[in-house]
Enzyme design. Sequence first.
Site, PDB file in Angstrom:
ATOM      1  N   TYR A  48      42.141  30.237  32.080  1.00  0.00           N
ATOM      2  CA  TYR A  48      41.269  30.825  33.085  1.00  0.00           C
ATOM      3  C   TYR A  48      41.878  32.119  33.644  1.00  0.00           C
ATOM      4  O   TYR A  48      41.208  33.141  33.791  1.00  0.00           O
ATOM      5  CB  TYR A  48      41.005  29.827  34.229  1.00  0.00           C
ATOM      6  CG  TYR A  48      40.313  30.481  35.381  1.00  0.00           C
ATOM      7  CD1 TYR A  48      39.000  30.942  35.252  1.00  0.00           C
ATOM      8  CD2 TYR A  48      40.984  30.718  36.580  1.00  0.00           C
ATOM      9  CE1 TYR A  48      38.365  31.614  36.296  1.00  0.00           C
ATOM     10  CE2 TYR A  48      40.363  31.389  37.621  1.00  0.00           C
ATOM     11  CZ  TYR A  48      39.054  31.832  37.470  1.00  0.00           C
ATOM     12  OH  TYR A  48      38.441  32.515  38.494  1.00  0.00           O
ATOM     13  N   THR A 102      39.387  37.558  43.135  1.00  0.00           N
ATOM     14  CA  THR A 102      39.485  36.602  42.027  1.00  0.00           C
ATOM     15  C   THR A 102      38.981  35.252  42.517  1.00  0.00           C
ATOM     16  O   THR A 102      39.383  34.786  43.590  1.00  0.00           O
ATOM     17  CB  THR A 102      40.935  36.494  41.494  1.00  0.00           C
ATOM     18  OG1 THR A 102      41.839  36.242  42.569  1.00  0.00           O
ATOM     19  CG2 THR A 102      41.350  37.772  40.787  1.00  0.00           C
ATOM     20  N   GLY A 103      38.094  34.658  41.749  1.00  0.00           N
ATOM     21  CA  GLY A 103      37.549  33.366  42.119  1.00  0.00           C
ATOM     22  C   GLY A 103      38.529  32.252  41.766  1.00  0.00           C
ATOM     23  O   GLY A 103      39.476  32.461  40.994  1.00  0.00           O
ATOM     24  N   THR A 179      29.680  43.130  42.903  1.00  0.00           N
ATOM     25  CA  THR A 179      30.061  43.105  41.481  1.00  0.00           C
ATOM     26  C   THR A 179      28.808  43.266  40.636  1.00  0.00           C
ATOM     27  O   THR A 179      27.846  42.503  40.772  1.00  0.00           O
ATOM     28  CB  THR A 179      30.817  41.811  41.158  1.00  0.00           C
ATOM     29  OG1 THR A 179      32.013  41.823  41.942  1.00  0.00           O
ATOM     30  CG2 THR A 179      31.180  41.722  39.688  1.00  0.00           C
ATOM     31  N   ARG A 188      33.758  33.371  27.433  1.00  0.00           N
ATOM     32  CA  ARG A 188      35.215  33.205  27.372  1.00  0.00           C
ATOM     33  C   ARG A 188      35.533  31.929  26.603  1.00  0.00           C
ATOM     34  O   ARG A 188      35.775  30.862  27.172  1.00  0.00           O
ATOM     35  CB  ARG A 188      35.792  33.162  28.786  1.00  0.00           C
ATOM     36  CG  ARG A 188      35.395  34.386  29.578  1.00  0.00           C
ATOM     37  CD  ARG A 188      35.768  34.311  31.032  1.00  0.00           C
ATOM     38  NE  ARG A 188      34.985  35.283  31.797  1.00  0.00           N
ATOM     39  CZ  ARG A 188      34.869  35.272  33.110  1.00  0.00           C
ATOM     40  NH1 ARG A 188      35.483  34.355  33.832  1.00  0.00           N
ATOM     41  NH2 ARG A 188      34.134  36.182  33.711  1.00  0.00           N
ATOM     42  N   HIS A 301      36.075  44.034  34.648  1.00  0.00           N
ATOM     43  CA  HIS A 301      36.212  42.683  35.178  1.00  0.00           C
ATOM     44  C   HIS A 301      37.437  41.996  34.530  1.00  0.00           C
ATOM     45  O   HIS A 301      37.408  40.822  34.175  1.00  0.00           O
ATOM     46  CB  HIS A 301      34.950  41.866  34.893  1.00  0.00           C
ATOM     47  CG  HIS A 301      34.671  40.776  35.887  1.00  0.00           C
ATOM     48  ND1 HIS A 301      33.843  40.942  36.954  1.00  0.00           N
ATOM     49  CD2 HIS A 301      35.104  39.498  35.975  1.00  0.00           C
ATOM     50  CE1 HIS A 301      33.760  39.810  37.641  1.00  0.00           C
ATOM     51  NE2 HIS A 301      34.532  38.913  37.066  1.00  0.00           N
ATOM     52  N   GLY A 334      44.428  45.930  34.082  1.00  0.00           N
ATOM     53  CA  GLY A 334      45.644  46.231  33.328  1.00  0.00           C
ATOM     54  C   GLY A 334      46.840  46.677  34.140  1.00  0.00           C
ATOM     55  O   GLY A 334      47.878  46.969  33.559  1.00  0.00           O
ATOM     56  N   ARG A 336      50.115  46.429  35.752  1.00  0.00           N
ATOM     57  CA  ARG A 336      51.207  45.452  35.715  1.00  0.00           C
ATOM     58  C   ARG A 336      52.513  46.005  36.264  1.00  0.00           C
ATOM     59  O   ARG A 336      53.470  45.267  36.421  1.00  0.00           O
ATOM     60  CB  ARG A 336      51.467  44.983  34.267  1.00  0.00           C
ATOM     61  CG  ARG A 336      50.262  44.335  33.582  1.00  0.00           C
ATOM     62  CD  ARG A 336      49.937  42.961  34.153  1.00  0.00           C
ATOM     63  NE  ARG A 336      48.825  42.370  33.441  1.00  0.00           N
ATOM     64  CZ  ARG A 336      47.535  42.527  33.780  1.00  0.00           C
ATOM     65  NH1 ARG A 336      47.202  43.247  34.848  1.00  0.00           N
ATOM     66  NH2 ARG A 336      46.577  41.967  33.059  1.00  0.00           N
ATOM     67  N   ARG A 356      45.496  40.246  38.068  1.00  0.00           N
ATOM     68  CA  ARG A 356      46.453  39.262  37.562  1.00  0.00           C
ATOM     69  C   ARG A 356      47.865  39.441  38.119  1.00  0.00           C
ATOM     70  O   ARG A 356      48.569  38.454  38.313  1.00  0.00           O
ATOM     71  CB  ARG A 356      46.463  39.285  36.032  1.00  0.00           C
ATOM     72  CG  ARG A 356      45.155  38.756  35.416  1.00  0.00           C
ATOM     73  CD  ARG A 356      45.221  38.799  33.904  1.00  0.00           C
ATOM     74  NE  ARG A 356      43.986  38.369  33.256  1.00  0.00           N
ATOM     75  CZ  ARG A 356      42.924  39.164  33.032  1.00  0.00           C
ATOM     76  NH1 ARG A 356      42.949  40.439  33.432  1.00  0.00           N
ATOM     77  NH2 ARG A 356      41.850  38.696  32.410  1.00  0.00           N
TER      78      ARG A 356
HETATM   79  C1  LIG Z   1      41.296  34.839  37.289  1.00  0.00           C
HETATM   80  C2  LIG Z   1      40.363  35.959  37.610  1.00  0.00           C
HETATM   81  C3  LIG Z   1      39.241  35.723  38.392  1.00  0.00           C
HETATM   82  C4  LIG Z   1      38.387  36.781  38.722  1.00  0.00           C
HETATM   83  N1  LIG Z   1      37.321  36.548  39.554  1.00  0.00           N
HETATM   84  C5  LIG Z   1      36.558  37.587  39.974  1.00  0.00           C
HETATM   85  C6  LIG Z   1      35.546  37.390  40.946  1.00  0.00           C
HETATM   86  O1  LIG Z   1      35.336  36.287  41.435  1.00  0.00           O
HETATM   87  N2  LIG Z   1      34.813  38.467  41.317  1.00  0.00           N
HETATM   88  C7  LIG Z   1      35.027  39.723  40.810  1.00  0.00           C
HETATM   89  O2  LIG Z   1      34.333  40.669  41.175  1.00  0.00           O
HETATM   90  N3  LIG Z   1      35.999  39.938  39.905  1.00  0.00           N
HETATM   91  C8  LIG Z   1      36.774  38.911  39.483  1.00  0.00           C
HETATM   92  N4  LIG Z   1      37.789  39.135  38.594  1.00  0.00           N
HETATM   93  C9  LIG Z   1      38.073  40.522  38.145  1.00  0.00           C
HETATM   94  C10 LIG Z   1      39.073  41.197  39.091  1.00  0.00           C
HETATM   95  O3  LIG Z   1      38.484  41.481  40.340  1.00  0.00           O
HETATM   96  C11 LIG Z   1      39.636  42.506  38.531  1.00  0.00           C
HETATM   97  O4  LIG Z   1      38.574  43.376  38.238  1.00  0.00           O
HETATM   98  C12 LIG Z   1      40.493  42.290  37.293  1.00  0.00           C
HETATM   99  O5  LIG Z   1      41.295  41.145  37.439  1.00  0.00           O
HETATM  100  C13 LIG Z   1      41.384  43.504  37.065  1.00  0.00           C
HETATM  101  O6  LIG Z   1      42.168  43.330  35.918  1.00  0.00           O
HETATM  102  P1  LIG Z   1      43.706  42.827  35.954  1.00  0.00           P
HETATM  103  O7  LIG Z   1      43.661  41.355  36.129  1.00  0.00           O
HETATM  104  O8  LIG Z   1      44.212  43.252  34.633  1.00  0.00           O
HETATM  105  O9  LIG Z   1      44.377  43.528  37.124  1.00  0.00           O
HETATM  106  C14 LIG Z   1      38.649  38.085  38.228  1.00  0.00           C
HETATM  107  C15 LIG Z   1      39.771  38.304  37.430  1.00  0.00           C
HETATM  108  C16 LIG Z   1      40.627  37.267  37.128  1.00  0.00           C
HETATM  109  C17 LIG Z   1      41.860  37.556  36.291  1.00  0.00           C
END
Ligand SMILES: Cc1cc2nc3c(=O)[nH]c(=O)nc-3n(C[C@H](O)[C@H](O)[C@H](O)COP(=O)(O)O)c2cc1C
Length: 416
Positions: A48, A102-103, A179, A188, A301, A334, A336, A356
């Site tokens: 996830y 992040t949800g 969003t 996924r 996303h 991305g 990190r 992340r």
């Molecule tokens: C575990 C997870 C859950 C996420 N849940 C949401 C969410 O609920 N709403 C949303 O707009 N974006 C969500 N995203 C996207 C993030 O807001 C963000 O755009 C994305 O993680 C950026 O990439 P990165 O993880 O490489 O930094 C989620 C991303 C991850 C990794």
Amino acid sequence: MSATSSVAQLGDSPRRRYYAGRDLRRVRDVGDLRAMAHRRMPRFVLEYLEGGAEREQSLQRDRAAYDEWRFVPRQLVDVSRRSLAAQLLGRMAPMPLVVAPTGLNGLFVHHGDVELAKASARAGVPFVQSTMSNDRMEDVGRVPGLRHWWQLYLFGGEEVWQELLRRADAAGCEALLLTTNAQIFGRREWSARTRVGRSRPSLQTIVDAALHPRWIASTLVAGGGLPAFANVVDFVPRDQRGFFETAFWIRDHQPQSMDWASVARIRQRWRRPFLLKGLLHEDDVRRALDAGVDGIVLGTHGGRQLDSCVSALDVLPAARRIVGGRMAIYASGGVRCGTDLLKALALGADAVLAGRAPLYGLCAAGAAGAAKALELLHGEAHDALGLLGANSVGELGPRFLARLGATAALPATICG
Ligand SMILES: Cc1cc2nc3c(=O)[nH]c(=O)nc-3n(C[C@H](O)[C@H](O)[C@H](O)COP(=O)(O)O)c2cc1C
């Protein structure tokens, strides 16, 4: 957990490993926090957290795009008083970074949203709480010193988002992010393979989870089972309020008719800063300007929706040319390390969203781990700013970058 091979190694020598123990003082970069998270979390949670959609080409591009840009630093510049401080929606922050929505943060650790909010407050950066979060927005809003932003998914009828915005207003949320790229849920498959059907974990998933007692203790035992979707569960029929059932019910009730008229209605209702999240196309950047929003978040996303997309970084310079100084542009996907932050800023972003990276810290050690991730990103970016020969984020621009695959000396390869 081994590091990726390096030119500094002969085969596997010297042997290199990320730190995956429990002592945060031994963490050197986000890679160590990631290794700690991988040791602590069961496979279905990692799928996830880490996974992307389909062949994960969008996910891969988000990282590869950063690797394609290299610095061309200036020397003999006095950088003894440099600072990363920057304006975020009109208020200063110690660095131009926002913790992404992040949800299901409650799946990583009990009260994951509050923990992440505490880490964000400590770092002085905004925390965007997801519609699919597990802690009530009113509880997150009580975290001292927090810049609390709310991310909106549309689902159900108009009364749902009206009520969520009423609560976000009352909870003191400073900004709203809608969003735009997730009304159809990304495919996924790697995550789905950990389940049988839509909602039942596979036997292998259950056995693997049982082998992760620290996760069980800090999540299932501490929370009394899988977490609820505290902010939306009241809108869901009573017989659909289990963890998986709620997630799927909401997915099934997201209006695929969402369009610019929806944006206009929300703009009318929400008078504080309003950003659209998930844009990539130049024409949408122009429409966002016309729609009167305060900013956009470019991104895929985290590679979890449409596969095989370009990344935020790929479209950032063009978006900046279109927008000029008329609205904020944030880049997501991305990030990190600190140099990633500087690259995005140099290509025209006002700030980045990090998903992340702080989550690895959260999974590794709760609020302290997430705070460590943010502290590392700040420290790395601060050092790199000095090594680049700049004193403030305002000085950054394409002149500090060259794109790989072309000769740095050719001006045409230098963006802008
Ligand atoms: C575990 C997870 C859950 C996420 N849940 C949401 C969410 O609920 N709403 C949303 O707009 N974006 C969500 N995203 C996207 C993030 O807001 C963000 O755009 C994305 O993680 C950026 O990439 P990165 O993880 O490489 O930094 C989620 C991303 C991850 C990794």
